[in-house]
Motif scaffolding. Sequence first.
Motif, PDB file in Angstrom:
ATOM      1  N   ALA A 306       0.932  -1.291   0.152  1.00 26.02           N
ATOM      2  CA  ALA A 306       0.198   0.018   0.271  1.00 26.02           C
ATOM      3  C   ALA A 306       0.551   0.864   0.353  1.00 26.02           C
ATOM      4  O   ALA A 306       0.178   1.603  -0.522  1.00 26.02           O
ATOM      5  CB  ALA A 306      -0.856  -0.412   1.213  1.00 26.02           C
ATOM      6  N   PRO A 307       1.818   1.598   0.886  1.00 23.13           N
ATOM      7  CA  PRO A 307       2.359   2.949   1.061  1.00 23.13           C
ATOM      8  C   PRO A 307       2.944   3.144  -0.350  1.00 23.13           C
ATOM      9  O   PRO A 307       2.979   4.331  -1.340  1.00 23.13           O
ATOM     10  CB  PRO A 307       3.454   2.777   1.908  1.00 23.13           C
ATOM     11  CG  PRO A 307       3.359   1.845   2.612  1.00 23.13           C
ATOM     12  CD  PRO A 307       2.030   0.610   1.748  1.00 23.13           C
ATOM     13  N   SER A 308       3.449   2.285  -1.108  1.00 21.10           N
ATOM     14  CA  SER A 308       4.470   2.738  -2.315  1.00 21.10           C
ATOM     15  C   SER A 308       3.181   2.295  -3.724  1.00 21.10           C
ATOM     16  O   SER A 308       3.558   3.480  -4.443  1.00 21.10           O
ATOM     17  CB  SER A 308       5.549   1.071  -3.201  1.00 21.10           C
ATOM     18  OG  SER A 308       4.891   0.210  -3.018  1.00 21.10           O
ATOM     19  N   PHE A 309       1.957   1.766  -3.407  1.00 20.33           N
ATOM     20  CA  PHE A 309       1.921   2.258  -4.309  1.00 20.33           C
ATOM     21  C   PHE A 309       0.286   3.060  -4.247  1.00 20.33           C
ATOM     22  O   PHE A 309       0.203   3.740  -5.373  1.00 20.33           O
ATOM     23  CB  PHE A 309       0.546   1.370  -4.286  1.00 20.33           C
ATOM     24  CG  PHE A 309      -0.430   1.043  -4.849  1.00 20.33           C
ATOM     25  CD1 PHE A 309      -0.626   0.574  -6.482  1.00 20.33           C
ATOM     26  CD2 PHE A 309      -2.054   1.263  -4.403  1.00 20.33           C
ATOM     27  CE1 PHE A 309      -2.041   0.684  -7.471  1.00 20.33           C
ATOM     28  CE2 PHE A 309      -3.592   0.974  -5.851  1.00 20.33           C
ATOM     29  CZ  PHE A 309      -2.722   1.360  -6.728  1.00 20.33           C
ATOM     30  N   LEU A 310       0.384   3.795  -2.902  1.00 20.71           N
ATOM     31  CA  LEU A 310      -0.487   5.702  -2.985  1.00 20.71           C
ATOM     32  C   LEU A 310       0.661   6.587  -2.972  1.00 20.71           C
ATOM     33  O   LEU A 310      -0.089   7.638  -3.870  1.00 20.71           O
ATOM     34  CB  LEU A 310      -0.137   5.521  -1.302  1.00 20.71           C
ATOM     35  CG  LEU A 310      -1.977   4.422  -1.313  1.00 20.71           C
ATOM     36  CD1 LEU A 310      -2.179   4.795   0.478  1.00 20.71           C
ATOM     37  CD2 LEU A 310      -3.306   4.387  -1.773  1.00 20.71           C
ATOM     38  N   GLY A 330     -14.352  -1.825   9.675  1.00 15.76           N
ATOM     39  CA  GLY A 330     -13.009  -2.995  10.075  1.00 15.76           C
ATOM     40  C   GLY A 330     -12.877  -3.005   9.131  1.00 15.76           C
ATOM     41  O   GLY A 330     -11.640  -3.685   8.792  1.00 15.76           O
ATOM     42  N   GLU A 331     -12.754  -3.430   7.255  1.00 19.91           N
ATOM     43  CA  GLU A 331     -12.037  -3.279   6.166  1.00 19.91           C
ATOM     44  C   GLU A 331     -10.440  -1.903   6.115  1.00 19.91           C
ATOM     45  O   GLU A 331      -9.768  -2.636   5.567  1.00 19.91           O
ATOM     46  CB  GLU A 331     -12.829  -3.018   4.896  1.00 19.91           C
ATOM     47  CG  GLU A 331     -13.823  -5.033   4.966  1.00 19.91           C
ATOM     48  CD  GLU A 331     -12.964  -5.879   4.592  1.00 19.91           C
ATOM     49  OE1 GLU A 331     -11.753  -6.026   4.306  1.00 19.91           O
ATOM     50  OE2 GLU A 331     -13.606  -6.874   4.632  1.00 19.91           O
ATOM     51  N   LEU A 332     -11.333  -0.950   6.518  1.00 14.54           N
ATOM     52  CA  LEU A 332      -9.766   0.211   6.761  1.00 14.54           C
ATOM     53  C   LEU A 332      -9.084  -0.082   7.767  1.00 14.54           C
ATOM     54  O   LEU A 332      -7.982  -0.318   7.453  1.00 14.54           O
ATOM     55  CB  LEU A 332     -11.241   1.099   6.237  1.00 14.54           C
ATOM     56  CG  LEU A 332     -12.077   1.667   5.221  1.00 14.54           C
ATOM     57  CD1 LEU A 332     -12.247   2.670   5.852  1.00 14.54           C
ATOM     58  CD2 LEU A 332     -11.186   2.082   4.589  1.00 14.54           C
ATOM     59  N   ASN A 347      -0.262   5.030  11.609  1.00 11.76           N
ATOM     60  CA  ASN A 347      -0.396   6.096  10.275  1.00 11.76           C
ATOM     61  C   ASN A 347       0.176   5.844   9.559  1.00 11.76           C
ATOM     62  O   ASN A 347       1.098   6.757   8.825  1.00 11.76           O
ATOM     63  CB  ASN A 347      -0.113   7.548  11.329  1.00 11.76           C
ATOM     64  CG  ASN A 347      -1.231   7.243  12.362  1.00 11.76           C
ATOM     65  OD1 ASN A 347      -2.533   7.149  12.487  1.00 11.76           O
ATOM     66  ND2 ASN A 347      -0.344   8.150  13.383  1.00 11.76           N
ATOM     67  N   LEU A 348       0.381   4.345   8.464  1.00  7.85           N
ATOM     68  CA  LEU A 348       1.085   4.276   7.471  1.00  7.85           C
ATOM     69  C   LEU A 348       0.331   4.992   5.831  1.00  7.85           C
ATOM     70  O   LEU A 348       1.128   5.576   4.913  1.00  7.85           O
ATOM     71  CB  LEU A 348       1.615   3.473   6.953  1.00  7.85           C
ATOM     72  CG  LEU A 348       2.701   2.205   8.344  1.00  7.85           C
ATOM     73  CD1 LEU A 348       2.771   0.878   7.791  1.00  7.85           C
ATOM     74  CD2 LEU A 348       3.932   3.205   8.372  1.00  7.85           C
ATOM     75  N   LEU A 349      -1.022   5.379   6.437  1.00 11.19           N
ATOM     76  CA  LEU A 349      -1.784   5.538   5.222  1.00 11.19           C
ATOM     77  C   LEU A 349      -2.143   6.596   5.373  1.00 11.19           C
ATOM     78  O   LEU A 349      -2.839   6.705   4.052  1.00 11.19           O
ATOM     79  CB  LEU A 349      -2.628   4.369   5.062  1.00 11.19           C
ATOM     80  CG  LEU A 349      -1.929   2.208   4.523  1.00 11.19           C
ATOM     81  CD1 LEU A 349      -3.679   1.707   4.241  1.00 11.19           C
ATOM     82  CD2 LEU A 349      -1.296   2.939   3.457  1.00 11.19           C
ATOM     83  N   GLY A 358      -7.757   7.957   9.316  1.00 15.89           N
ATOM     84  CA  GLY A 358      -9.279   7.331   9.570  1.00 15.89           C
ATOM     85  C   GLY A 358     -10.102   8.190   7.719  1.00 15.89           C
ATOM     86  O   GLY A 358     -10.545   7.649   7.162  1.00 15.89           O
ATOM     87  N   ARG A 359      -9.972   9.837   7.860  1.00 10.78           N
ATOM     88  CA  ARG A 359      -9.773  10.537   6.726  1.00 10.78           C
ATOM     89  C   ARG A 359      -9.519   9.668   5.464  1.00 10.78           C
ATOM     90  O   ARG A 359      -9.993   9.816   3.942  1.00 10.78           O
ATOM     91  CB  ARG A 359     -10.490  11.893   7.184  1.00 10.78           C
ATOM     92  CG  ARG A 359     -10.859  12.430   5.804  1.00 10.78           C
ATOM     93  CD  ARG A 359     -11.251  14.083   5.764  1.00 10.78           C
ATOM     94  NE  ARG A 359     -11.099  14.658   5.162  1.00 10.78           N
ATOM     95  CZ  ARG A 359     -10.913  16.044   4.706  1.00 10.78           C
ATOM     96  NH1 ARG A 359     -11.699  16.800   6.210  1.00 10.78           N
ATOM     97  NH2 ARG A 359     -12.191  16.521   3.878  1.00 10.78           N
ATOM     98  N   SER A 360      -8.038   9.800   5.876  1.00 11.62           N
ATOM     99  CA  SER A 360      -7.670   9.739   3.995  1.00 11.62           C
ATOM    100  C   SER A 360      -7.962   7.753   4.000  1.00 11.62           C
ATOM    101  O   SER A 360      -8.121   8.347   2.471  1.00 11.62           O
ATOM    102  CB  SER A 360      -6.307   9.789   4.646  1.00 11.62           C
ATOM    103  OG  SER A 360      -5.403  10.745   5.020  1.00 11.62           O
TER     104      SER A 360
END
Length: 454
Positions: A306-310, A330-332, A347-349, A358-360
Amino acid sequence: MTTRRLLLETALLPSGWASDVVLDIDSGWIRAVRPAAVAEECERVPGIALPGLPNLHSHTFQRAMAGLAETRGPGEDSFWTWRQVMYGFLARLGPEEVQAVAAQAMVEMLEGGFTALAEFHYLHHDPAGRPYANPAELGARVAAAAEETGIGLTLLPVLYTHGGFGAQPATPGQARFLHDVDGYARLLEASSAALAPLEDAALGMAPHSLRAVAPEGLREMLTLRAEGPVHIHVAEQVREVEDCLAWSGQRPVEWLLSHAPVDQRWCLVHATHMNAAEVQDLARSGAVAGLCPVTEANLGDGVFEAPSFLAAGGRFGVGSDSNVEISAPGELRMLEYSQRLARRGRNLLAARQGASTGRSLYEAALAGGGQAAGRRIGRIEPGHRADLVVLDGSHPSLALAESDGWLDAFVFSAGQAAVGTVMVGGRTVVSGGRHHRRDEIARRYKAALAGLAG
């Protein structure tokens, strides 16, 4: 119902948080949004109104087998042993059971904060593998369940032609899934008719996976519809990557991006096992990565990059897949937590320094999920469907929260217990956290399962 005027106490708009938002709804569509408004003759909606989250990947029939594959076998358990349990479970599942199970799953989706569903539907024939008189008999049952529960629907009939890479023969357990491309064209036509009674439903296509659809079949399938979503399972398992390399000399995402016109219509479900080049190329394609973190954890699939993809501008949405647990927050939460466990950070994403995690997560999943569903959803904005999830502002986990903190509390603490009211297309389907047909649908679901066990 044709028109409805709401006064939202607090709402998340594309421009940010706003108070006293008047929402004019006409035939399910948002026609006007007026923040900081004073209006008479409005229905006041207390709480924190969010755009409803799309569920971009589900197999509703699997809700009935949740918990049935959690006993350790004689060897090493994996996705592949779980799949054998799933094949065996299908032996008694008929049309009425399919509808009853789908309706139960959809009730739980709505109560869990999902307002729209992209159903990846690959169960087509009777238990012996014989076609029904209506090729879309079981897809029509999914559509009927959507109509009775009120969830928005994108139906994705699945093309499934082979049992493995290199056009290997299908196994007996896959007999209920199989079509050639001509049969699939008839399935699409019948599926379109099945969706006709629903408001604002969408039809897409879904080659099951590269192991289940040979290259020539994929090319032919893509000529059948020039519009609408295209979803495919890809790179979910390490063995799938190894088998694809042995067959083609390329990894699954690499092969797909090289041989298919992957663009914004596409959703690559899971895409768990990618190398650095695949991550960058998928992000550049404009396709959505369809992530199902709870199921991926349950099956032991692995952790998405996820981090590199985003960071490369990639888009994602979330889905409930096997429906072993159904919860939008729950999925998020699982998506963020899987990254924390794999990378030993927090808080990696979050979108940037100082941004709410949460908002991101929520806003990214709104955008990616709406794109993957092929419908105008996921925004409280004129021209979009009036799909709202209203959090109960009195929930204890929200007591110290405000603005973005409400989403942090929703995703990481309160979860779906904070969901108070849910509206789909301007109609209220959940009040006080309960679907208005919960008891009736649960009774039918339990009766269906009793019949399966008998």
